[in-house]
Every structure is written in C-alpha cells, then in structure tokens.
Design a protein around this motif. Structure first.
Motif, PDB file in Angstrom:
ATOM      1  N   PHE A 199       1.698   9.910  17.411  1.00 55.64           N
ATOM      2  CA  PHE A 199       2.346   8.700  17.940  1.00 55.64           C
ATOM      3  C   PHE A 199       1.373   7.741  18.636  1.00 55.64           C
ATOM      4  N   GLN A 200       0.084   8.044  18.567  1.00 58.34           N
ATOM      5  CA  GLN A 200      -0.916   7.105  19.096  1.00 58.34           C
ATOM      6  C   GLN A 200      -0.876   5.826  18.272  1.00 58.34           C
ATOM      7  N   PRO A 201      -0.790   4.655  18.907  1.00 60.11           N
ATOM      8  CA  PRO A 201      -0.745   3.405  18.130  1.00 60.11           C
ATOM      9  C   PRO A 201      -2.064   3.150  17.408  1.00 60.11           C
ATOM     10  N   LEU A 202      -1.960   2.621  16.187  1.00 57.09           N
ATOM     11  CA  LEU A 202      -3.154   2.259  15.419  1.00 57.09           C
ATOM     12  C   LEU A 202      -3.458   0.797  15.694  1.00 57.09           C
ATOM     13  N   GLU A 203      -4.612   0.537  16.272  1.00 59.07           N
ATOM     14  CA  GLU A 203      -4.946  -0.820  16.694  1.00 59.07           C
ATOM     15  C   GLU A 203      -6.196  -1.315  15.990  1.00 59.07           C
ATOM     16  N   LEU A 239       0.998  10.304  11.064  1.00 60.36           N
ATOM     17  CA  LEU A 239      -0.144   9.440  10.767  1.00 60.36           C
ATOM     18  C   LEU A 239       0.071   8.683   9.462  1.00 60.36           C
ATOM     19  N   GLN A 240       0.627   9.352   8.479  1.00 54.56           N
ATOM     20  CA  GLN A 240       0.894   8.704   7.188  1.00 54.56           C
ATOM     21  C   GLN A 240       1.835   7.514   7.364  1.00 54.56           C
ATOM     22  N   THR A 241       2.890   7.711   8.126  1.00 57.46           N
ATOM     23  CA  THR A 241       3.835   6.618   8.393  1.00 57.46           C
ATOM     24  C   THR A 241       3.163   5.492   9.172  1.00 57.46           C
ATOM     25  N   ALA A 242       2.353   5.862  10.159  1.00 59.28           N
ATOM     26  CA  ALA A 242       1.681   4.853  10.982  1.00 59.28           C
ATOM     27  C   ALA A 242       0.686   4.037  10.152  1.00 59.28           C
ATOM     28  N   LEU A 243      -0.062   4.706   9.275  1.00 54.56           N
ATOM     29  CA  LEU A 243      -1.021   4.007   8.416  1.00 54.56           C
ATOM     30  C   LEU A 243      -0.312   3.076   7.433  1.00 54.56           C
ATOM     31  N   ARG A 244       0.815   3.543   6.889  1.00 57.32           N
ATOM     32  CA  ARG A 244       1.563   2.710   5.947  1.00 57.32           C
ATOM     33  C   ARG A 244       2.050   1.437   6.639  1.00 57.32           C
ATOM     34  N   GLU A 245       2.554   1.587   7.850  1.00 55.93           N
ATOM     35  CA  GLU A 245       3.014   0.413   8.599  1.00 55.93           C
ATOM     36  C   GLU A 245       1.840  -0.480   8.986  1.00 55.93           C
ATOM     37  N   PHE A 246       0.736   0.111   9.385  1.00 59.53           N
ATOM     38  CA  PHE A 246      -0.466  -0.644   9.754  1.00 59.53           C
ATOM     39  C   PHE A 246      -0.933  -1.506   8.584  1.00 59.53           C
ATOM     40  N   LEU A 247      -0.943  -0.946   7.391  1.00 65.02           N
ATOM     41  CA  LEU A 247      -1.428  -1.667   6.219  1.00 65.02           C
ATOM     42  C   LEU A 247      -0.438  -2.711   5.721  1.00 65.02           C
ATOM     43  N   ASN A 248       0.815  -2.350   5.672  1.00 69.79           N
ATOM     44  CA  ASN A 248       1.804  -3.206   5.013  1.00 69.79           C
ATOM     45  C   ASN A 248       2.437  -4.254   5.923  1.00 69.79           C
ATOM     46  N   ALA A 250       0.821  -1.209   0.000  1.00 70.06           N
ATOM     47  CA  ALA A 250       0.000   0.000   0.000  1.00 70.06           C
ATOM     48  C   ALA A 250       0.854   1.257   0.000  1.00 70.06           C
ATOM     49  N   ASN A 251       0.541   2.138  -0.932  1.00 68.84           N
ATOM     50  CA  ASN A 251       1.102   3.474  -0.932  1.00 68.84           C
ATOM     51  C   ASN A 251       0.107   4.368  -0.197  1.00 68.84           C
ATOM     52  N   VAL A 252       0.551   5.009   0.879  1.00 65.76           N
ATOM     53  CA  VAL A 252      -0.344   5.801   1.722  1.00 65.76           C
ATOM     54  C   VAL A 252       0.049   7.267   1.667  1.00 65.76           C
ATOM     55  N   THR A 253      -0.938   8.123   1.429  1.00 62.12           N
ATOM     56  CA  THR A 253      -0.715   9.563   1.431  1.00 62.12           C
ATOM     57  C   THR A 253      -1.756  10.220   2.328  1.00 62.12           C
ATOM     58  N   VAL A 254      -1.305  11.047   3.247  1.00 61.92           N
ATOM     59  CA  VAL A 254      -2.205  11.833   4.085  1.00 61.92           C
ATOM     60  C   VAL A 254      -1.940  13.306   3.792  1.00 61.92           C
ATOM     61  N   VAL A 255      -2.973  14.015   3.358  1.00 68.21           N
ATOM     62  CA  VAL A 255      -2.840  15.449   3.089  1.00 68.21           C
ATOM     63  C   VAL A 255      -3.824  16.209   3.965  1.00 68.21           C
ATOM     64  N   ALA A 256      -3.447  17.433   4.326  1.00 68.09           N
ATOM     65  CA  ALA A 256      -4.309  18.264   5.172  1.00 68.09           C
ATOM     66  C   ALA A 256      -4.192  19.720   4.728  1.00 68.09           C
ATOM     67  N   ASN A 257      -4.247  19.939   3.422  1.00 69.83           N
ATOM     68  CA  ASN A 257      -4.035  21.273   2.874  1.00 69.83           C
ATOM     69  C   ASN A 257      -5.118  22.266   3.278  1.00 69.83           C
ATOM     70  N   GLN A 258      -6.312  21.760   3.620  1.00 62.32           N
ATOM     71  CA  GLN A 258      -7.416  22.652   3.960  1.00 62.32           C
ATOM     72  C   GLN A 258      -7.398  23.102   5.413  1.00 62.32           C
ATOM     73  N   ALA A 317      -9.296  -1.183   7.437  1.00 64.43           N
ATOM     74  CA  ALA A 317      -9.340  -2.652   7.417  1.00 64.43           C
ATOM     75  C   ALA A 317     -10.494  -3.144   6.535  1.00 64.43           C
ATOM     76  N   TYR A 318     -11.632  -2.481   6.626  1.00 65.72           N
ATOM     77  CA  TYR A 318     -12.781  -2.823   5.776  1.00 65.72           C
ATOM     78  C   TYR A 318     -12.375  -2.799   4.299  1.00 65.72           C
ATOM     79  N   TYR A 319     -11.686  -1.737   3.874  1.00 64.02           N
ATOM     80  CA  TYR A 319     -11.313  -1.642   2.455  1.00 64.02           C
ATOM     81  C   TYR A 319     -10.226  -2.640   2.071  1.00 64.02           C
ATOM     82  N   VAL A 320      -9.358  -2.994   3.024  1.00 60.05           N
ATOM     83  CA  VAL A 320      -8.383  -4.056   2.736  1.00 60.05           C
ATOM     84  C   VAL A 320      -9.121  -5.353   2.409  1.00 60.05           C
TER      85      VAL A 320
END
Length: 309
Positions: free
Chosen positions: A127-131, A50-59, A30-38, A152-155
């Motif tokens: 740094f909150q763990p994704l569980e 969060l982007q790093t945490a999500l990437r690790e969570f998925l992969n 999974a390539n994960v991108t988190v943007v918050a430009n708004q 997880a649903y989309y995975v």
C-alpha cells in the motif's frame, strides 16, 4: 491532439468526438503483471497489491503533451518478475516491456518495443504510494524511487518510438524526457542500469543511441518503415515492401559505422519475426538481398533469415 491516425476521415471523426465529449488524458493502455514465483517465505499478496498500484500508476497518469482519444492509446505490457529478496522490503527483479502500434487499415499490430531489463531493484511496502515527478526523480529513498523511475523511463521510450513512427523525429521530446530520468536517476547500493560504465546494454545506452547524431538515420527508418512501409502495404504490398528494403539499407549504413549498438539490437528484437514475414513472399532477388542484409544486421536471428532464401 496526437497524430496516431493522421488520416482525413479519422481526423474528422476524432474532431466530432472531441466536440462531443472530453478527451481521455491517458496515453497508454498498459497490461501489468507482477510475478514472484521464485520467492519463498514472502506474503505474495504484496505483489498483487503492487501489480494493481503499477497498473494505476501507468494508466492514470498524463505522460504526453498531446490529448489522446481512447482509440489512440498505446497498447503495452509490463511484466515484473521478482526474482529475489534482499531484506527490508527490498527486491531484485527483471522487467519485460512490450509495446505495439496498429497498422493502418488492418487488424495487425506491429511491435515497437520488446525489451528485457535485468537490472531492477526496488523497495516496496504494501500500500506504499508509487510516486514520480519529472522534476524530482528521486525521493528520500533511492530504492523506493528506482521502480517508478524505471517504469517512467520506459513509458517515455515507448512514446518516443510511437511518435517517431508517425512523423519524422516526432519522438525527440520523449527521448529527452527519458534522458532527464537517466541524468537524475537514483543512486545507491545495488542500483544499476543508469550509468554508461555499468555495461554495454542498459538504460543509459538506449537513450544515448536514440539522441546521438550518429543514429540520425534510425529515426528516418522508424518513420519510413511504419508510415511509408507497413501503413501503405494495404494499398500496394510491393511498394510498401520496397520502402522497408530501403530501411534495411539505411540500417546497414548505421551498422557499418557503429556495429553491435544497443539501438539496433532493440529494433530487431521487436521486428525480426515481422521482417521474416514481410520478405517471405518477396520476389527471389529481393528476398535473397533481404536475407543477406538481415543476417548481418541481426546475427542472433541469422538462421531464421537464411531460411527465407
């Protein structure tokens, strides 16, 4: 072992690899991108974390029942666009999910899923763990659980679509895992997308359609379109295209029984450009028939298909 490349030579090669070294457990790349430009007035470093945490969570998780080799991992993209802050480390966002599958004997990857979810709310402190656990979807904080439940649903939807494309009804076990998340999803203020009454196009309806007996032929389409259509086009383009035409006829039968379903919309969101290319070089009669069917099945892209005639 996953049947992503169910061909004798590749199976033999994979068997050698299995004997020589341990199999990678992960099923997706999974390539994960988190943007918050708004957002303004928020430390954007939170979203990098969060982007790093999500990437690790998925992969780094083991999502499937089978062992996958590195070459079998499913390529996918998750784009989380944070659009608002609601206080107390809580945010509103949209999530765009895309997944592809390689076509046999080609450098081409076909789109399995291309969907945008506009009902994402979550709580995240840096740094909150994704569980996440299939047996305990919701933690003490529904908002904190919502993001991992959605991802997880989309995975599981991706895995189901991928397995369906390689063997008849191969994805059922993963669609049921998605159903388990829906049935045990977080509940709370602002949490949406998990309930039937919340709209016609949401997570509830996608998994409902995928497991509904009325859509049984859709799973035949997923298998025939990919394994007997696209995967065969390298050796016989016309035969492969003819199989895909038969898939359109099956989809039309579903459409007549259940018009405007979310599942059909999701299918054509992933396939519209590809279908236009598949039939653009067909014989005139076949091209005309395809354009007529597609214009009725996928009204938002009707003009695109009419240009094929």
């Amino acid at each position: 072992m996953h049947s992503r490349f169910p061909y004798p030579i590749l199976l033999a090669a994979i068997w050698v690899l299995l004997c020589c070294r341990p199999v990678q457990a992960q099923e997706i790349r999974a390539n994960v991108t988190v943007v918050a430009n708004q957002l303004t007035g928020v430390d954007k470093k939170i979203f990098t974390t969060l982007q790093t945490a999500l990437r690790e969570f998925l992969n780094n998780r083991h999502w499937a029942n089978d062992a996958f080799t590195p070459a079998e991992r499913i390529e996918c993209n998750f784009l989380l666009n944070v659009t608002g802050e609601t206080g107390n480390n809580s945010y509103k966002a949209t999530l765009t999910v895309q997944a592809t599958r390689p076509v046999f004997n080609s450098g081409y990857a076909t789109s399995l899923l291309n969907i945008q979810d506009n009902n994402v709310v979550f709580r995240y402190a840096e740094f909150q763990p994704l569980e996440f656990s299939d047996t305990r979807i919701v933690s003490n904080d529904p908002l904190a659980s919502n993001l991992t439940a959605i991802v997880a649903y989309y995975v599981y939807i991706i895995l189901g679509m991928d397995y369906d494309s390689f063997s008849p009804r191969g994805g059922d076990v993963y669609f049921r895992k998605a159903l388990n998340i829906v049935n045990n999803a977080p509940e709370g203020k602002d949490v949406a997308g998990w309930k039937a009454f919340e709209g016609q196009r949401n997570r509830y309806w996608l998994q409902d359609n995928l497991l509904n007996a009325k859509f049984l032929n859709f799973h035949d389409v997923m298998y025939q379109y990919h394994r007997l259509g696209l995967d065969k086009m390298y050796e016989d383009v016309n035969k492969g295209r003819s199989t895909i035409m038969n898939c359109l006829n099956l989809l039309y039968a579903i459409h007549q029984d259940i018009p405007n379903s979310m599942l059909m919309q999701t299918f054509f969101s992933a396939k519209s450009d590809e279908l236009q290319k598949v039939f653009s070089k067909a014989m005139p009669q076949e091209k005309t028939r395809a354009a007529e069917l597609l214009s009725q099945l996928d009204v938002p892209n009707a003009q695109k298909y009419q240009q094929m005639k």
